[in-house]
Scaffold this active site. Structure first.
Site, PDB file in Angstrom:
ATOM      1  N   HIS A   1     -31.862  28.235  22.706  1.00  0.00           N
ATOM      2  CA  HIS A   1     -30.988  28.238  23.878  1.00  0.00           C
ATOM      3  C   HIS A   1     -30.908  26.827  24.447  1.00  0.00           C
ATOM      4  O   HIS A   1     -31.903  26.283  24.916  1.00  0.00           O
ATOM      5  CB  HIS A   1     -31.496  29.212  24.936  1.00  0.00           C
ATOM      6  CG  HIS A   1     -30.655  29.213  26.170  1.00  0.00           C
ATOM      7  ND1 HIS A   1     -29.323  29.584  26.152  1.00  0.00           N
ATOM      8  CD2 HIS A   1     -30.920  28.855  27.450  1.00  0.00           C
ATOM      9  CE1 HIS A   1     -28.822  29.467  27.379  1.00  0.00           C
ATOM     10  NE2 HIS A   1     -29.774  29.031  28.180  1.00  0.00           N
TER      11      HIS A   1
ATOM     12  N   ASP B   1     -35.813  28.086  24.948  1.00  0.00           N
ATOM     13  CA  ASP B   1     -35.013  26.921  25.323  1.00  0.00           C
ATOM     14  C   ASP B   1     -35.332  25.723  24.425  1.00  0.00           C
ATOM     15  O   ASP B   1     -36.505  25.345  24.258  1.00  0.00           O
ATOM     16  CB  ASP B   1     -35.305  26.534  26.777  1.00  0.00           C
ATOM     17  CG  ASP B   1     -34.773  27.563  27.761  1.00  0.00           C
ATOM     18  OD1 ASP B   1     -34.169  28.553  27.314  1.00  0.00           O
ATOM     19  OD2 ASP B   1     -34.972  27.379  28.971  1.00  0.00           O
TER      20      ASP B   1
ATOM     21  N   ASP C   1     -28.950  34.153  29.095  1.00  0.00           N
ATOM     22  CA  ASP C   1     -29.457  33.444  30.274  1.00  0.00           C
ATOM     23  C   ASP C   1     -28.609  33.538  31.533  1.00  0.00           C
ATOM     24  O   ASP C   1     -29.085  33.158  32.596  1.00  0.00           O
ATOM     25  CB  ASP C   1     -29.684  31.963  29.924  1.00  0.00           C
ATOM     26  CG  ASP C   1     -30.720  31.304  30.829  1.00  0.00           C
ATOM     27  OD1 ASP C   1     -31.566  32.036  31.394  1.00  0.00           O
ATOM     28  OD2 ASP C   1     -30.687  30.079  30.986  1.00  0.00           O
TER      29      ASP C   1
ATOM     30  N   HIS D   1     -24.039  28.212  33.087  1.00  0.00           N
ATOM     31  CA  HIS D   1     -24.786  29.012  34.061  1.00  0.00           C
ATOM     32  C   HIS D   1     -25.849  28.235  34.834  1.00  0.00           C
ATOM     33  O   HIS D   1     -26.622  28.846  35.592  1.00  0.00           O
ATOM     34  CB  HIS D   1     -25.405  30.233  33.359  1.00  0.00           C
ATOM     35  CG  HIS D   1     -26.294  29.873  32.206  1.00  0.00           C
ATOM     36  ND1 HIS D   1     -25.851  29.892  30.901  1.00  0.00           N
ATOM     37  CD2 HIS D   1     -27.583  29.486  32.146  1.00  0.00           C
ATOM     38  CE1 HIS D   1     -26.836  29.534  30.101  1.00  0.00           C
ATOM     39  NE2 HIS D   1     -27.902  29.288  30.836  1.00  0.00           N
TER      40      HIS D   1
ATOM     41  N   ASP E   1     -29.192  24.489  27.209  1.00  0.00           N
ATOM     42  CA  ASP E   1     -28.416  24.368  28.449  1.00  0.00           C
ATOM     43  C   ASP E   1     -27.652  23.050  28.448  1.00  0.00           C
ATOM     44  O   ASP E   1     -28.269  21.983  28.362  1.00  0.00           O
ATOM     45  CB  ASP E   1     -29.348  24.374  29.665  1.00  0.00           C
ATOM     46  CG  ASP E   1     -30.014  25.719  29.872  1.00  0.00           C
ATOM     47  OD1 ASP E   1     -29.284  26.706  30.006  1.00  0.00           O
ATOM     48  OD2 ASP E   1     -31.261  25.769  29.910  1.00  0.00           O
TER      49      ASP E   1
END
Length: 1146
Positions: free
Chosen positions: A175, A425, A292, A568, A177
């Site tokens: 994941h 992450d 998420d 997000h 971001d």
């Protein structure tokens, strides 16, 4: 002379209509059965009836005589085109004190087909799980469940899988971001680029290895910098491409937030990701992956379904709901829209998407199978039992322990197919981790698969591998409902991950940037539409070489930066301060670029003689409407310096319907005169732009009628003879003496000492009452309603808990009920009245609220325009709220929108804490009873609730001094001076339109949809720069040959990419949304001709001056096509349907 003829013809037509109406009336009386008598005998009762009929006829004749006289007078007035106005008289005040404007001369009508109203009343698809019912059912008691703290003990019989082995699909993922603790670029440089480099090398080492990826923003950045060999390995390597080792899931530019985002941006970032994939990789995502986002919206399954995906996965859902769904084996369901579209959805059952919470219910054991945490790593297991590398000596024992977790987890689902995500992450950025995870798991899989007595088949897999196995096990095609699987409707807000920790704070966190985002979205949509039309017209005129087609790169940049901000941790306001600044700079750069696209397109489209069109990069034809000095500053309107020679102004209406509205521009002279393109002088209200509570400069407001999606040209003069320019009447209500007022000489200001008596402002549609003490709104009365409705605005503050867990960027943990906002001194209140608008401005220490009403017919004049300027930078641990208190008997039910797309009913539950009752409000929220509906519209996403009957409450800004322990490591201390913009509409129910609150569905009225649209898509006022040799002739650009049905929203007209990044293909994507309507509220004159057509629309004749050469239905994100339609075909949309078409216009 031409105008005289037009007006005379118009007046004559109206006259004929009136005469024809009189004829029909006479005919009706003549054929009235009550008037027919036999043999000439008239009983006394019938004579009485006859007398009544004659009296009615005389009355109707008199009324028609008056109408005809009025029409005659209007026609005579309309033919007077002298130096003052189209109607020949000035605005004037009526006997009741309201201003009356000159007759607009454009009768409008509203005609909604009865069948178009049936949708909101129709039968709803049955569901097994309605989320409002689930909330009613659950106790939210948070009982300790043992090793699965938020769940329960899971048991099984060892022989359960003897007849059908358990299929285990382990899905490695990372994941990433696109901004959170680090900026997007820093994450890429430090970690993400290495993950991609490892994907190319490590997947090729073993064809059994699989991996999934979601965020295309990172993929595109890696692709642009990767060498040819890496690109070729990704595309043509047989082990990667053909065998499907790497799957792209969802494929959006980001993994979008689902609470604060508007559906325009959700779709746009999905299109941008899918278009990039189509162009560079040639892959089509089949499954959605959202691990998420902090709660999940029902809009997402609809959009993914329209993009031709068949399955989706979600993770962050309230722990009590997860427990209930797990206990009833309802974690996989068909997620149904209230109008019937289904999407297969998998809900992850446990606390998180990391490895300790994905293999089974016991995180202490699962952590032992996260081999990145092997001893010596910087990451360890909090449960103090580390992983052990798999060897021949321990593989049997380790496989048995892991299988036990797999079996327990599988008991929560209805099939013998199990999904086990393996990641976290920014995982897999080091080659060592790839070896640790893949080698150790492969040993476990090999052992399990080679021991039939274990009754398990385990493998690495992609997400779609898992979903396909579920469908196969249930004997259904992908995307279809497996037998006996539940059907669910509703959404998953608000999210709580533990205790009473509700993630309802981020609905408002950093509202400044939430507002900037929506400004950008409106500019992007406007720029896309104008650019597509300008390029099509340039091609048709053979001027493509002169037009700045390269502006397409500015559109691409804006699409991607706005897409990035839907992440997000971006629009949510939950990133570190330095990351927020990076987002802000990207947004500002894109805003500047979009304004350039708009003024370049407008320049070409308004030039009358295209042969003389020339584009000069360094000498723009138009100025932008406003400017922002920095990424965190409010916009400053462009000053138009008037002269005796005309200054030209181009107004852009980004709405798909004709628009009658008040436009305000900043001018340097009080002697302003405004003319239309054909020379008619318009009424102007001259008022002050207030620098502070007592300092001002000048601005001019005028009423304009603008073509749909079009550009209109106006002339502005500095003219001593300006009888149509009227000064605002300004009154300052000052709490005490001693403040001097500094104003411009032509704009006199009166002042008076405050008294407690309420005071009023009014327009032709509304009368508003205000508190004499606070200067805040107290009541609303519509002109057609004798009843004054209490609508009281209050300001309140929330604190945070004094100890332990406190509010932060994510969480809202208040210290109890809100307390009334108070300050030592009474506010200064300014009351401004004039022919075009009236407003009341209340100046408080931490906010300034402006409530304005426009004195124009139609949508713009039917609602209150509210702006609340905030500055809470001197506060600590405070949240400022605005509450509307009314007498509407709304009970425990209120309504909020999901992504500006659909409405979700909400309910207040005594069993839940205060913070659990706040929900995202991207576009609107309303309360209603059997008489009224009160809707608050917002131009920025904020958190909203209704904590008592008749109330609606919105959190305006939050300043919090500490982290809330969700990983950010910061509070919210970078507050900005912020302008939160709203509209407030009071609607009355028709006698036949009683609300049915028991239904899990509600829709806005047509007027409500339009009100939200005009708030979010403001008119852009673009001044023409003075030219040395004079401005070339210009004319209004009205792109639509007809009118769109007024229940259609043109979501976008987006130029489609070509192989060249800097220029478009000849094709354009038309995205249309047919709105769902509640027709149970009284119709209001919208100010333009409004009809519905039961979803029918002809595209071929829609765009004036352009031929349609291709009309092809597409999937939402343009990846899947259907056979082209004939160019003269009509398309048909069902209510709430969003459809995409590929067009070729020339």
């Amino acid at each position: 002379m031409k105008l005289k003829k037009q007006v005379t013809v118009c007046g004559g037509a109206i006259f004929c209509v009136a005469v024809f109406s009189l004829y029909l009336m006479l005919d009706r009386v003549q054929h009235d059965p009550a008037r027919r008598q036999s043999a000439g005998n008239f009983p006394r009762s019938q004579i009485s009836v006859l007398q009544n009929r004659i009296e009615q006829l005389e009355q109707l004749l008199e009324e028609n005589h008056q109408i005809i006289s009025h029409i005659k007078d209007s026609v005579l007035e309309l033919t007077d085109t002298g130096a003052i106005s189209p109607s020949g008289h000035l605005p004037f005040r009526s006997a009741n004190g309201s201003w009356v404007l000159p007759f607009d001369g454009r009768p409008t009508f509203l005609s909604v087909q009865p069948l178009d109203c049936q949708f909101a009343l129709g039968h709803r698809s049955q569901t097994d799980l309605q989320m409002l019912d689930v909330y009613s059912l659950l106790s939210f008691d948070n009982v300790d469940g043992g090793v699965w703290k938020q769940g329960f003990e899971i048991t099984y019989e060892p022989n359960e899988w003897d007849d059908e082995p358990l299929q285990v699909f382990v899905v490695p993922h990372s994941h990433n971001d696109p901004g959170w603790i680090k900026t997007f670029d820093k994450y890429y440089n430090d970690q993400t680029q290495h993950i991609f480099n490892n994907i190319v090398v490590k997947l090729a080492e073993d064809p059994r290895r699989k991996f999934i990826w979601s965020e295309i923003s990172f993929f595109a950045k890696w692709w642009e910098s990767a060498d040819v060999h890496k690109q070729e390995a990704m595309i043509v390597h047989p082990k990667l491409k053909i065998l499907g080792q790497l799957e792209i899931v969802t494929g959006g530019w980001v993994m979008t937030d689902e609470a604060n985002v508007h559906y325009f941006a959700m779709i746009d970032q999905l299109i941008e990701g899918h278009q990039w994939l189509e162009k560079n990789l040639g892959v089509t995502p089949r499954s959605g992956w959202a691990v998420d986002p902090f709660g999940h919206s029902a809009t997402m399954p609809y959009l993914l379904k329209r993009a031709n995906m068949s399955s989706m996965l979600i993770q962050r859902v309230h722990y009590s709901i997860k427990k209930h769904f797990a206990a009833t084996r309802s974690l996989e369901f068909m997620w149904r829209q209230t109008w019937g579209t289904d999407m297969f959805c998998h809900m992850m059952p446990f606390y998180s998407y990391d490895v300790p919470h994905t293999c089974g219910p016991d995180p202490k054991i699962c952590c032992q199978f996260d081999f990145k945490r092997l001893p010596g790593s910087r990451v360890n297991c909090p449960w103090k039992v580390p992983p052990r590398a798999i060897t021949d000596a321990n593989v049997a024992e380790r496989a048995g322990v892991l299988l036990d977790q797999y079996r327990k987890k599988s008991k929560l689902f209805r099939s013998r197919v199990l999904l086990v995500p393996l990641g976290d992450d920014f995982r897999y950025d080091k080659p060592l981790e790839w070896d640790q995870q893949y080698f150790n798991y492969q040993k476990l899989f090999d052992y399990m698969n080679s021991h039939p007595e274990m009754h398990v088949k385990a493998q690495f897999a992609t997400l779609t591998d898992y979903f396909n196995a579920v469908y196969k096990a249930n004997g259904v095609a992908p995307g279809m409902r497996p037998p006996d699987y539940p059907v669910l409707s509703g959404d998953f807000f608000a999210y709580a991950d533990r205790e009473d920790h509700y993630w309802s704070g981020y609905y408002t966190s950093r509202p400044f940037y939430k507002n900037v985002d929506r400004v950008l979205e409106s500019h992007l949509r406007g720029a896309e539409i104008l650019y597509s039309l300008a390029v099509a017209h340039a091609r048709r005129a053979g001027l493509e070489g002169r037009y700045p087609v390269s502006d397409y790169s500015l559109l691409t940049d804006a699409r991607r930066n706005i897409g990035l901000f839907q992440h997000h941790d971006a629009i949510t306001g939950t990133a570190k301060e330095a990351v927020v600044i990076d987002y802000g700079n990207r947004l500002l750069r894109s805003l500047v670029g979009l304004k350039r696209v708009i003024i370049n397109a407008a320049h070409f489209l308004v030039i009358k003689n295209k042969d003389i069109y020339r584009f000069y990069q360094t000498a723009p034809f138009l100025e932008t409407d406003d400017r922002r000095a920095t990424q965190d500053s409010l916009p400053q309107r462009t000053l138009i310096e008037l002269e005796s020679s005309p200054r030209y102004l181009v107004l852009f209406n980004p709405v798909e319907q004709e628009r009658l509205c008040v436009v305000t521009v900043l001018v340097n002279s009080a002697r302003v005169r405004v003319l239309t393109e054909d020379g008619q002088t318009l009424p102007v209200q001259l008022s002050a732009q207030w620098v502070s509570a007592v300092e001002m400069s000048g601005e001019a407001s005028f009423m304009a009628r603008l073509p749909a999606l079009g550009l209109a040209v106006f002339h502005l003069y500095d003219s001593a003879d300006s009888p149509m320019t009227l000064r605002s009447d300004t009154l300052l209500r000052i709490p005490g003496r001693g403040q001097s007022i500094r104003g411009l000489d032509p704009l006199p200001v009166r002042s008076q000492t405050v008294d407690a008596q309420p005071f009023y402002i009014q327009s032709q549609s509304l009368t508003l009452g205000f508190s004499g003490t606070t200067g805040l709104l107290e009541s609303i009365r519509r002109k057609d309603d004798p009843q004054e409705v209490r609508v009281q605005i209050q300001f309140l503050t929330y604190g945070t808990r004094p100890s332990k867990d406190k509010s932060g960027a994510y969480l809202f943990l208040p210290d109890g009920n809100a307390k009334p906002y108070s300050q030592r001194e009474a506010p200064v209140v300014r009351v401004v009245e004039g022919p075009l608008f009236a407003e009341v401005v209340a100046h408080y220490q931490h906010f300034q609220q402006t409530v304005r009403i426009h004195n124009v017919p139609g949508v713009d004049g039917l609602s209150l325009d509210i702006t609340t300027m905030l500055d809470i930078r001197d506060q600590n641990n405070k949240e400022l709220a605005m509450r509307l208190v009314t007498d509407i008997q709304s009970g425990d039910t209120f309504y909020t929108d999901l992504n500006g797309f659909q409405i979700q009913p909400r309910r207040y539950f005594q069993k839940l804490p205060l913070q659990a009752h706040f929900y995202p409000m991207p576009a609107m929220a309303y309360i209603q009873d059997s008489q009224y509906r009160l809707t608050l519209y917002t131009a920025q996403a904020l958190g909203v609730s209704s904590l008592a009957s008749g109330q609606l409450e919105v959190i305006l800004d939050r300043r919090l001094m500490q982290d809330d322990n969700r990983g950010l490591g910061q509070g919210l201390k970078d507050n900005k001076r912020t302008a939160n913009r709203f509209r407030l509409l009071l609607e009355r129910r028709s006698s036949s339109g009683k609300p049915v609150d028991s239904r899990p569905v509600s829709f806005p009225s047509l007027l409500s949809h339009m009100t939200s649209t005009i708030l979010n898509h403001e008119v852009l006022a673009l001044p023409v720069l003075p030219w040395k040799h004079g401005v070339p002739p210009m004319r209004t650009f009205a792109p639509l040959a007809g009118t769109l049905p007024c229940d259609f929203h043109l979501l976008n007209l987006r130029s489609i990419q070509s192989l060249d990044t800097h220029s478009p293909s000849p094709y354009t994507a038309l995205l249309l949304h047919r709105l769902g309507l509640d027709c149970g509220l009284e119709d209001q004159n919208p100010g333009f001709n409004c009809t519905t057509t039961q979803g029918q629309l002809s595209i071929s004749g829609l765009f004036r001056g352009l031929d349609l050469q291709l009309l092809q239905p597409m999937s939402l994100s343009l990846m899947h096509s259907q056979p082209p339609l004939s160019n003269d075909s009509s398309i048909n949309l069902e209510p709430m349907e969003i459809s995409t078409y590929k067009l070729k216009l020339c």
